[in-house]
Design a protein around this motif. Structure first.
Motif, PDB file in Angstrom:
ATOM      1  N   TYR A 167     112.641  10.977  46.409  1.00  0.00           N
ATOM      2  CA  TYR A 167     112.507  10.218  47.657  1.00  0.00           C
ATOM      3  C   TYR A 167     111.375   9.186  47.590  1.00  0.00           C
ATOM      4  CZ  TYR A 167     115.465  14.047  49.201  1.00  0.00           C
ATOM      5  OH  TYR A 167     116.497  14.955  49.313  1.00  0.00           O
ATOM      6  N   GLY A 168     110.865   8.941  46.393  1.00  0.00           N
ATOM      7  CA  GLY A 168     109.827   7.933  46.221  1.00  0.00           C
ATOM      8  C   GLY A 168     108.501   8.339  46.820  1.00  0.00           C
ATOM      9  N   LEU A 169     108.204   9.635  46.805  1.00  0.00           N
ATOM     10  CA  LEU A 169     106.969  10.131  47.409  1.00  0.00           C
ATOM     11  C   LEU A 169     106.000  10.595  46.333  1.00  0.00           C
ATOM     12  CD1 LEU A 169     108.478  12.309  50.299  1.00  0.00           C
ATOM     13  CD2 LEU A 169     107.836   9.897  50.361  1.00  0.00           C
ATOM     14  N   THR A 170     104.727  10.598  46.683  1.00  0.00           N
ATOM     15  CA  THR A 170     103.679  11.101  45.799  1.00  0.00           C
ATOM     16  C   THR A 170     102.968  12.259  46.483  1.00  0.00           C
ATOM     17  OG1 THR A 170     101.932   9.685  46.703  1.00  0.00           O
ATOM     18  CG2 THR A 170     103.339   8.742  44.963  1.00  0.00           C
ATOM     19  N   ARG A 171     102.002  12.852  45.781  1.00  0.00           N
ATOM     20  CA  ARG A 171     101.234  13.945  46.355  1.00  0.00           C
ATOM     21  C   ARG A 171     100.384  13.480  47.541  1.00  0.00           C
ATOM     22  NH1 ARG A 171     103.533  18.532  45.537  1.00  0.00           N
ATOM     23  NH2 ARG A 171     104.106  18.880  43.367  1.00  0.00           N
ATOM     24  N   GLU A 172     100.133  12.185  47.629  1.00  0.00           N
ATOM     25  CA  GLU A 172      99.329  11.676  48.740  1.00  0.00           C
ATOM     26  C   GLU A 172     100.110  11.670  50.050  1.00  0.00           C
ATOM     27  OE1 GLU A 172      99.117  10.293  45.589  1.00  0.00           O
ATOM     28  OE2 GLU A 172      97.239  11.459  45.483  1.00  0.00           O
ATOM     29  N   HIS A 173     101.423  11.711  49.956  1.00  0.00           N
ATOM     30  CA  HIS A 173     102.236  11.745  51.169  1.00  0.00           C
ATOM     31  C   HIS A 173     102.310  13.179  51.713  1.00  0.00           C
ATOM     32  CE1 HIS A 173     103.962   7.988  49.322  1.00  0.00           C
ATOM     33  NE2 HIS A 173     103.733   7.598  50.571  1.00  0.00           N
ATOM     34  N   LEU A 174     102.298  13.293  53.032  1.00  0.00           N
ATOM     35  CA  LEU A 174     102.461  14.591  53.666  1.00  0.00           C
ATOM     36  C   LEU A 174     103.912  14.687  54.136  1.00  0.00           C
ATOM     37  CD1 LEU A 174      99.944  16.453  55.867  1.00  0.00           C
ATOM     38  CD2 LEU A 174     102.346  16.418  56.537  1.00  0.00           C
ATOM     39  N   LEU A 175     104.650  15.603  53.529  1.00  0.00           N
ATOM     40  CA  LEU A 175     106.102  15.682  53.721  1.00  0.00           C
ATOM     41  C   LEU A 175     106.470  16.707  54.793  1.00  0.00           C
ATOM     42  CD1 LEU A 175     109.006  14.969  52.937  1.00  0.00           C
ATOM     43  CD2 LEU A 175     108.827  16.673  51.086  1.00  0.00           C
ATOM     44  N   ILE A 176     107.172  16.241  55.812  1.00  0.00           N
ATOM     45  CA  ILE A 176     107.715  17.101  56.876  1.00  0.00           C
ATOM     46  C   ILE A 176     109.227  17.156  56.668  1.00  0.00           C
ATOM     47  CG2 ILE A 176     107.984  17.425  59.365  1.00  0.00           C
ATOM     48  CD1 ILE A 176     105.440  15.638  59.665  1.00  0.00           C
ATOM     49  N   VAL A 177     109.770  18.351  56.668  1.00  0.00           N
ATOM     50  CA  VAL A 177     111.200  18.542  56.421  1.00  0.00           C
ATOM     51  C   VAL A 177     111.845  19.214  57.618  1.00  0.00           C
ATOM     52  CG1 VAL A 177     112.910  19.828  55.041  1.00  0.00           C
ATOM     53  CG2 VAL A 177     111.036  18.603  53.907  1.00  0.00           C
ATOM     54  N   CYS A 178     113.051  18.762  57.943  1.00  0.00           N
ATOM     55  CA  CYS A 178     113.907  19.428  58.923  1.00  0.00           C
ATOM     56  C   CYS A 178     115.262  19.643  58.257  1.00  0.00           C
ATOM     57  CB  CYS A 178     114.064  18.579  60.185  1.00  0.00           C
ATOM     58  SG  CYS A 178     115.166  19.313  61.419  1.00  0.00           S
ATOM     59  N   ALA A 179     115.741  20.891  58.226  1.00  0.00           N
ATOM     60  CA  ALA A 179     116.985  21.211  57.526  1.00  0.00           C
ATOM     61  C   ALA A 179     118.009  21.764  58.497  1.00  0.00           C
ATOM     62  CB  ALA A 179     116.728  22.222  56.413  1.00  0.00           C
ATOM     63  N   GLY A 180     119.243  21.284  58.384  1.00  0.00           N
ATOM     64  CA  GLY A 180     120.298  21.816  59.241  1.00  0.00           C
ATOM     65  C   GLY A 180     121.406  20.810  59.449  1.00  0.00           C
ATOM     66  N   ARG A 181     122.528  21.271  59.962  1.00  0.00           N
ATOM     67  CA  ARG A 181     123.641  20.382  60.258  1.00  0.00           C
ATOM     68  C   ARG A 181     123.211  19.312  61.249  1.00  0.00           C
ATOM     69  NH1 ARG A 181     127.109  25.254  60.416  1.00  0.00           N
ATOM     70  NH2 ARG A 181     128.408  25.245  58.556  1.00  0.00           N
ATOM     71  N   LEU A 182     123.803  18.156  61.124  1.00  0.00           N
ATOM     72  CA  LEU A 182     123.476  17.049  62.015  1.00  0.00           C
ATOM     73  C   LEU A 182     124.250  17.244  63.311  1.00  0.00           C
ATOM     74  CD1 LEU A 182     123.452  14.086  59.454  1.00  0.00           C
ATOM     75  CD2 LEU A 182     121.635  15.703  60.047  1.00  0.00           C
ATOM     76  N   LYS A 183     123.692  18.107  64.144  1.00  0.00           N
ATOM     77  CA  LYS A 183     124.284  18.442  65.440  1.00  0.00           C
ATOM     78  C   LYS A 183     123.229  18.320  66.521  1.00  0.00           C
ATOM     79  CE  LYS A 183     128.002  21.675  64.308  1.00  0.00           C
ATOM     80  NZ  LYS A 183     128.548  23.039  64.573  1.00  0.00           N
TER      81      LYS A 183
END
Length: 651
Positions: free
Chosen positions: A197-213
């Protein structure tokens, strides 16, 4: 066993239903059961194609020829029966001895398959709000009332309650979905996830997982994240999910919202992450945000917690079964942006909170939601169902009627689940009404006659009908009447008594102080033996304040170290708090206690929700012999008998 799993969707698609089918197949195959999965051919794949990442040791048959039609094919007929030729071939080849269907949409086909192959049918359901769909209530009534699976495997109390709402006597086993804590593990972090995703360790990654509903609440997460990103430009948001079984419109709405909030290049929506890619993604995330509006349990929350990643989730019924402690996740009000933004800001700005939250969350999942625990209970439930089905096929047709009418001898399966108990409890918690002290059949019969019903009933039939009717108190339907009225109507209908007579007689019975006056014939013997065995006893009952007096009047107060009357503590079963009060009064933990009661909802489901080690159903009249996954006894003395067996040195 030879298990056939019927599931409309499967790996590589991701979602709660797909994960459940994948896990059950993989876990039971690892225990040397033969497992075949019958599912659909996903878009973009060819018939017969092997798909990387399928569960080891599992035969996966992706059906596709049903899509091939000819000019002579009737479209409606194809929709109803198009799968049957492929399934017939599969059944003839595999010869399963049990079927597990994995959603409402497979129920009709599952019933046909089970009847055609003469095998028992277990069903798991994962749909969140099917009643809101066209003809939703009719669909639910058809599945639960008419098709009637032999056993419902409920992955949470939410699903168990729904099954019992539509069919109160339906065999239902509450087995919480589990997580593979070796697969979902902090050590699964992989650098290629960020690189993708073009990210480095300096980026703080927030994830949301689930069906697009819509119910996943991602439309609330986007404005909350936008507020955080303005203050913390190093943050990035990744939404990992697909439109499988959902409308494309919501996905389009999310993309439009990203543009309107000027988050292009900062927020990524990835619809291609397979289930096998989720462990690395969740472990690599700095924060997981699951702002759902409704969930059956919240499997994505469990997977993130098992990954040691701090989680933000919402205060909804499905996740409350997970977030039973305040120090394992940040829980915010559902469908509100400001609390979500505040929680995000707290975790973004404090790495120490993120670390400690993640560590405690993982320990919580390991203790209460491991996939090994789920496999143990699922394997036992399915094996019991196979055994019960075989017994029914060979038993005389009048065996059940003869069995209910006789209390002199215990049921053939009496204590069937106690044989699996491995540890002696330190304490036994007991319900009182209909467990230790029973309603008087004399009182019930007298008031029915006074209300106008002249035909007499056998005493056991009067009280057995009331045991079943008591479950009606938990049903939301019919609307506008009291719980007592629901019980009265259910009691009368079980007896064939007109509604007005049943209502009049039941309410008169409730006013009689001698209604609960029949002491169980085994009560004194069983309680005395338990005390002699060193088992501590606690009475836990929904009562109007007379519990102490009732126990004293029957000479049983001295057996109980603790007496918990719901009217005095302000909470009733099945709420877990009343069990917690009893356990705390004994200075024990739930896993050191057993519970025994007559109610499926109040006692069995309530005790399970409170993490009691062994919830036991007191099935005095063998009314629930068709529930293979419910631990039960037919006589009180079976409990001390079981404890004696556990303490006996193995030969």
């Amino acid at each position: 066993m030879r298990l056939l799993i019927l599931t409309a969707t499967f790996h590589p698609l991701i979602g709660g239903a797909e994960t459940y089918a994948f896990q059950v197949a993989q876990l039971l195959a690892a225990r040397r059961h033969q497992v075949t999965v019958a599912t659909d051919l996903p878009s973009g794949h060819q018939p017969g194609e092997q798909i990387d990442g399928d569960p080891a040791g599992v035969r996966v048959e992706r059906l596709s020829s049903y899509r091939t039609t000819t000019e002579s094919t009737i479209a409606w007929e194809q929709m109803a029966f198009g799968l049957l030729p492929e399934l017939q071939y599969l059944v003839d080849d595999f010869r399963p001895d049990i079927l597990l269907s994995n959603s409402l949409d497979t129920a009709i086909t599952a019933k046909m398959l089970a009847l055609g192959a003469d095998i028992p049918w277990a069903a798991a359901f994962h749909e969140q709000q099917p009643e809101a769909e066209p003809l939703g209530a009719g669909r639910l009534r058809m599945v639960y009332e008419t098709l009637r699976p032999d056993l419902v495997l409920a992955g949470s109390a939410f699903y168990a309650a729904r099954a019992l709402h539509w069919a109160p006597d339906l065999a239902t086993a509450l087995i919480h979905h589990g997580v593979d804590t070796d697969l979902f593990h902090p050590a699964r972090r992989e650098p290629h996830v960020r690189e993708r995703y073009g990210l480095t360790r300096e980026h703080l990654l927030i994830v949301c997982a689930g069906r697009l509903k819509h119910r996943k609440g991602m439309h609330n997460l986007l404005p909350a994240f936008a507020e955080i990103h303005r203050r913390h430009p190093e943050t990035r948001l990744l939404i990992a999910g697909s439109v499988n079984s959902a409308s494309r419109a919501y996905a389009d709405q999310l993309h439009a919202q990203i543009g309107a909030l000027e988050l292009d290049g900062v927020v990524t929506v990835d619809e291609t992450v397979p289930y096998t890619g989720m462990p690395a993604l969740l472990a690599e995330a700095d924060i997981v945000a699951q702002p759902s509006l409704a969930e059956g349990l919240g499997l994505a929350v469990l997977e993130a917690m098992a990954s040691g990643t701090p989680v933000i989730t919402t205060d909804i019924p499905g996740t409350r079964e997970i977030t039973t402690r305040s120090d394992i996740a940040l829980v915010v009000a559902p469908d509100q942006v400001p609390p979500l933004a505040k929680a995000l800001d707290q975790l973004v700005t404090d790495p120490h909170v993120r670390k400690s939250l993640g560590e405690r969350a993982r320990a919580h999942v390991e203790e209460h939601f491991s996939h090994a625990r789920m496999a143990d209970h699922t394997q036992a439930a399915l094996a019991d169902l196979i055994t019960a089905s075989a017994s029914r096929r060979t038993a005389p047709s009048n065996a059940a009627a003869a069995h209910v009418s006789s209390q002199a001898e215990p049921a053939p399966h009496a204590g069937r689940s106690l044989q699996h108990a491995t540890a002696v409890p330190k304490a036994l918690l007991l319900d009182i009404g209909m467990t230790v002290i029973h309603p008087s059949s004399t009182v019930l019969g007298e008031e029915l006659r006074q209300a106008g019903h002249r035909s007499p009933f056998e005493p056991d039939r009067l009280t057995a009908a009331l045991v079943l009717a008591a479950e009606a108190r938990h049903l939301p339907l019919p609307v506008g009447i009291s719980g007592d009225d629901k019980v009265a109507l259910a009691w009368g209908r079980a007896l064939g008594v007109p509604d007005p007579i049943a209502l009049r007689a039941f309410h008169t019975c409730l006013r009689r102080p001698d209604l609960y006056s029949d002491v169980d014939p085994d009560a004194h013997v069983a309680l005395r033996r338990l005390r002699e065995q060193g088992i501590r006893l606690a009475a836990v009952a929904n009562s109007e304040g007379a519990l102490e007096d009732e126990l004293a009047a029957t000479g049983m107060r001295g057996y109980f170290e603790v007496v918990i009357d719901s009217s005095q503590v302000g909470v009733e079963k099945p709420r877990r708090e009343i069990f917690d009060i009893a356990v705390n009064a004994l200075s024990l933990s739930p896993d050191q206690c057993w519970f025994l009661g007559d109610g499926l909802v109040n006692d069995v489901l309530g005790a399970r929700a409170a993490r009691i080690a062994l919830p036991l159903l007191y099935d005095r009249y063998d009314l629930y012999g068709h529930l293979p996954a419910t631990a039960s006894v037919n006589r009180l003395t079976e409990v001390p008998d079981a404890i004696d067996r556990l303490r006996r040195p193995s030969s």
